[in-house]
Every structure is written in C-alpha cells, then in structure tokens.
Scaffold this active site. Structure first.
Site, PDB file in Angstrom:
ATOM      1  N   LEU A 297       0.819  -1.209   0.000  1.00  0.00           N
ATOM      2  CA  LEU A 297       0.000   0.000   0.000  1.00  0.00           C
ATOM      3  C   LEU A 297       0.852   1.257   0.000  1.00  0.00           C
ATOM      4  O   LEU A 297       0.435   2.284  -0.524  1.00  0.00           O
ATOM      5  CB  LEU A 297      -0.935   0.007   1.216  1.00  0.00           C
ATOM      6  CG  LEU A 297      -2.012  -1.081   1.250  1.00  0.00           C
ATOM      7  CD1 LEU A 297      -2.856  -0.947   2.516  1.00  0.00           C
ATOM      8  CD2 LEU A 297      -2.891  -1.017   0.013  1.00  0.00           C
TER       9      LEU A 297
ATOM     10  N   LYS B 161       5.012   3.175   1.305  1.00  0.00           N
ATOM     11  CA  LYS B 161       6.289   3.136   2.004  1.00  0.00           C
ATOM     12  C   LYS B 161       6.677   4.541   2.421  1.00  0.00           C
ATOM     13  O   LYS B 161       6.504   5.483   1.661  1.00  0.00           O
ATOM     14  CB  LYS B 161       7.369   2.536   1.094  1.00  0.00           C
ATOM     15  CG  LYS B 161       8.707   2.281   1.753  1.00  0.00           C
ATOM     16  CD  LYS B 161       9.627   1.545   0.789  1.00  0.00           C
ATOM     17  CE  LYS B 161      10.961   1.219   1.439  1.00  0.00           C
ATOM     18  NZ  LYS B 161      11.857   0.482   0.500  1.00  0.00           N
ATOM     19  N   GLY B 162       7.179   4.682   3.636  1.00  0.00           N
ATOM     20  CA  GLY B 162       7.587   5.981   4.137  1.00  0.00           C
ATOM     21  C   GLY B 162       8.826   5.864   4.990  1.00  0.00           C
ATOM     22  O   GLY B 162       9.489   4.823   5.016  1.00  0.00           O
ATOM     23  N   GLY B 163       9.123   6.934   5.723  1.00  0.00           N
ATOM     24  CA  GLY B 163      10.357   6.979   6.485  1.00  0.00           C
ATOM     25  C   GLY B 163      10.410   6.038   7.661  1.00  0.00           C
ATOM     26  O   GLY B 163      11.485   5.612   8.068  1.00  0.00           O
TER      27      GLY B 163
ATOM     28  N   GLY C 117       8.509   3.079   7.976  1.00  0.00           N
ATOM     29  CA  GLY C 117       8.115   1.703   7.712  1.00  0.00           C
ATOM     30  C   GLY C 117       7.343   1.578   6.416  1.00  0.00           C
ATOM     31  O   GLY C 117       7.260   2.510   5.624  1.00  0.00           O
ATOM     32  N   THR C 118       6.784   0.393   6.224  1.00  0.00           N
ATOM     33  CA  THR C 118       6.064   0.066   5.001  1.00  0.00           C
ATOM     34  C   THR C 118       4.749  -0.594   5.375  1.00  0.00           C
ATOM     35  O   THR C 118       4.684  -1.348   6.348  1.00  0.00           O
ATOM     36  CB  THR C 118       6.909  -0.887   4.138  1.00  0.00           C
ATOM     37  OG1 THR C 118       8.194  -0.292   3.921  1.00  0.00           O
ATOM     38  CG2 THR C 118       6.258  -1.147   2.791  1.00  0.00           C
TER      39      THR C 118
ATOM     40  N   LYS D 218       1.728  -3.137   9.026  1.00  0.00           N
ATOM     41  CA  LYS D 218       2.806  -2.148   9.014  1.00  0.00           C
ATOM     42  C   LYS D 218       4.105  -2.832   9.424  1.00  0.00           C
ATOM     43  O   LYS D 218       4.187  -3.436  10.487  1.00  0.00           O
ATOM     44  CB  LYS D 218       2.483  -0.993   9.963  1.00  0.00           C
ATOM     45  CG  LYS D 218       3.544   0.109   9.984  1.00  0.00           C
ATOM     46  CD  LYS D 218       3.098   1.263  10.867  1.00  0.00           C
ATOM     47  CE  LYS D 218       4.121   2.391  10.860  1.00  0.00           C
ATOM     48  NZ  LYS D 218       3.685   3.542  11.685  1.00  0.00           N
TER      49      LYS D 218
ATOM     50  N   ASP E 228       0.734  14.078  16.000  1.00  0.00           N
ATOM     51  CA  ASP E 228       0.779  14.254  14.541  1.00  0.00           C
ATOM     52  C   ASP E 228      -0.635  14.271  13.971  1.00  0.00           C
ATOM     53  O   ASP E 228      -0.933  13.592  12.986  1.00  0.00           O
ATOM     54  CB  ASP E 228       1.611  13.148  13.883  1.00  0.00           C
ATOM     55  CG  ASP E 228       2.050  13.514  12.462  1.00  0.00           C
ATOM     56  OD1 ASP E 228       2.051  14.725  12.140  1.00  0.00           O
ATOM     57  OD2 ASP E 228       2.388  12.597  11.684  1.00  0.00           O
TER      58      ASP E 228
END
Length: 370
Positions: A97, A99-101, A103-104, A120, A222
């Site tokens: 779905l 990917k970021g800083g 995790g995925t 995650k 956040d």
C-alpha cells in the site's frame, strides 16, 4: 498544498519493492504506491526540506478500497510479539500500500476469517522509541501506545492494533482496516472545502478520539488530515498513525517528530511545547483545512505570525473557533472540553454556498446531522 511529511522521517523516493525488514519469503508482488495528489503547486515550507512531500507511513492504509464494512473485532495484544512462524500461520500478506520513512504498509488478511487488515512493517533500526508492555517485554513505543488506547473496548474513533509480531529484522503491526475508506487529505483534495455540517461531524469525532487518547495517557503529536481515516460507508472517522506519539505528561516536550506545518509557534520559536495546547493548535489547523480546503500556514514565519484569512463562505462562529485554537499564546487556547462546548460546535448554523473551482462538496451518503 502537497501532502506533508513527518519532520524526522526520511521520505522514500518511491514505494516499490519490499521493505528492508520484511523477509523475501513474505514479500508480495509490488504494484507501487498510489501517487500523492498535490493541492497546489507551492511545496510545503518545511525547514531544511525541499521538493514534494511524501505521505506518512501509516496513512498508506488509507488507499480507497472497494468492499463492505467489516464487523468490529476486539484487539488481541499478546504480552510479547509473536515470531515470524506465527505470522505466516495466522496472516497472509497482500499488495504493497505504501512506504515511508518509518516503515512500510501492506494489505493483508487473517487466515481464520479472511478479515482484511493493514500490516505495518518497521525495521528495527528505524524504531525511534522503546517501551515495556508487560513482564519486561520490550517493544516499539508505537506498539505500547496503540495497546494503551485499545485496551478494553478501545474507542471507535481510534485505529485498533489487532496483533504484533517480532522478527530479527524488525516488527510487524497488524491493524484494523475499514473498507471502503479514504484519508481526509484525499477526501478534501477530491471534494474541495467541506461544508460546515460535515466538518463539524468529523471534527467532533476527532476531538472525542483525542480525548480518549489523553485519558489513556497517550498524546498523538501528529494530528493532520492524512492521519484521519474516513469510513465511507458509515461517515465515521478513525485516528491513525501513532508513530510520532508519546506518553502524556505535564512537563514540556523538547522533541517533535510530527508534521511541521501543523506544529505550534512555541515549537518553532523555542523548540519546546506542552502537549495539550500543542494538540489544540493542530486541531485548529485541521478544522481550517476542512472548511477552507487547505492548511493556513506553510512556512515557519507564517506559523509565528498566525495571521488567518477566511473565505467568505466560512461562518463567523466557525472562524471564531479556529482563531481560538490558533491563538499564538498557548495559555489562550481552549481545552478540548471547551472546544466541544463552543457555540459553533453546539449550535449548527445554516451554511452559505461554497464557491469552489471543484464545486460544492458532494452530499455524503450517510447522516451527519443530529
């Protein structure tokens, strides 16, 4: 504006390929990540960052999906994370779905009942904080925070951690996945400014979810449109992505891993803040985003000046609540309880037509009004 990124998360250049922490035997075919939709050509004014921002990690579970809503399931957190063999026996991994800083995130389902979930995957070397859940079991702080807010019956407005697993490479968090769903960023990008009735419903639910988190001793840190997941069948919302969260305390915080354009002026000027007024500031930015179609500030100086401009369609009562939440002095901002008692929250007014290039928001397929 472009989709914003957590301050200290190193954005990925793309979403294709398996994550560093996921064994190749588990990695599914990777279709790539859905593109983030910019709302304007001007990039976010993040200090030390240039270019288009990438959506935050956990918000990747918000890709619009087709299907029917799943029945609620009580989260089952074991005292310690189970191992890879247990994961392979209990779950099946689906498409990537995003990917970021930090995790995925993959789609997936539970073997016993084929319940759709989001998985995650976090590399061990990317875990920013650690916690002890029980019997001296150490886990990522995000797991502990999700456990705290999900204990007992949890809260309908907060995403549930269903399970978690530990491998030599990292951790796998199994999260509930409402279907069909869309994050608030994409919803506003698609619809334009939301009507005040819709905004009031969403905002009330967000404030209630935040109250629950604080009652459980957790501060999210956040709150933004990307971290609000809309159940498109029910019109309900869920607060997601506790990767920047912390345990709630009265002392000032001197670290911040959230999104800078939602951060309060006291963080910009002094690099410290208290949890409650900083949370209210981010809620003010969120409400402005809903009724105006974009965030009010993009650069540090704009946050410090806190000068607000409202379109003509926004009612005076709504403007007044946003101004209260975005008061430059933390002590001048309302509490969460005072927000819920605000005249705009208590007395819905007749809405003015919205003049938007995208047209008025499409009527929602669920009842939002009392």
């Amino acid at each position: 504006m472009a989709r914003a990124t957590n301050l200290n998360a190193a954005p990925s250049a793309g979403a294709s390929g398996p994550p560093d922490s996921l064994p190749s035997t588990l990695a599914p075919p990777s279709p790539g990540s859905p593109a983030a939709l910019p709302r304007a050509s001007t990039p976010c004014g993040l200090s030390g960052f240039s270019g288009l921002n990438i959506r935050s990690t956990s918000s990747m579970l918000t890709k619009p999906l087709q299907g029917h809503p799943s029945p609620p399931v009580t989260p089952t957190q074991p005292p310690g994370g189970k191992d890879r063999a247990a994961f392979e026996a209990e779950y099946r991994l689906g498409p990537l779905l995003g990917k970021g800083g930090f995790g995925t995130v993959f789609a997936g389902h539970r073997v016993t009942d084929r319940r759709q979930v989001a998985i995650k995957v976090i590399s061990r070397n990317r875990v920013l904080g650690w916690s002890t859940v029980s019997d001296s079991v150490t886990c990522p702080l995000e797991v502990a925070l999700l456990w705290k807010v999900g204990e007992g019956n949890g809260h309908p407005g907060v995403i549930r951690l269903l399970d978690w697993f530990e491998t030599p490479e990292g951790f796998m968090l199994v999260l509930e996945r409402p279907m069909p769903a869309q994050d608030l960023f994409d919803y506003i990008t698609e619809k334009g400014p939301l009507g005040e009735s819709c905004s009031r419903s969403f905002f009330t639910q967000v404030v209630a979810a935040v109250q629950h988190c604080h009652a459980r001793g957790v501060v999210h840190r956040d709150i933004k449109d990307e971290n609000i997941l809309i159940d498109l069948c029910r019109g309900s919302i869920k607060l997601i992505d506790f990767g920047s969260g912390a345990l709630l305390h009265d002392e000032p915080y001197t670290d911040f891993d959230g999104t800078r354009v939602y951060s309060p002026p006291e963080w910009i000027s002094r690099h410290q803040y208290h949890a409650l007024p900083a949370t209210v500031w981010s809620l003010g930015v969120l409400l402005y985003d809903m009724v105006c179609g974009d965030i009010p500030f993009e650069r540090d100086q704009e946050i410090l000046e806190a000068e607000l401009h409202f379109p003509a369609h926004v009612s005076p009562d709504c403007c007044a609540l946003i101004r209260r939440c975005l008061a430059p002095k933390p002590c001048s901002r309302p509490s969460l309880e005072e927000i819920l008692l605000d005249p705009w929250m208590q007395s819905p007014a007749e809405e003015k037509p919205i003049n938007s290039s995208k047209g008025s928001p499409t009527p929602l397929p669920w009842s939002l009004l009392p």
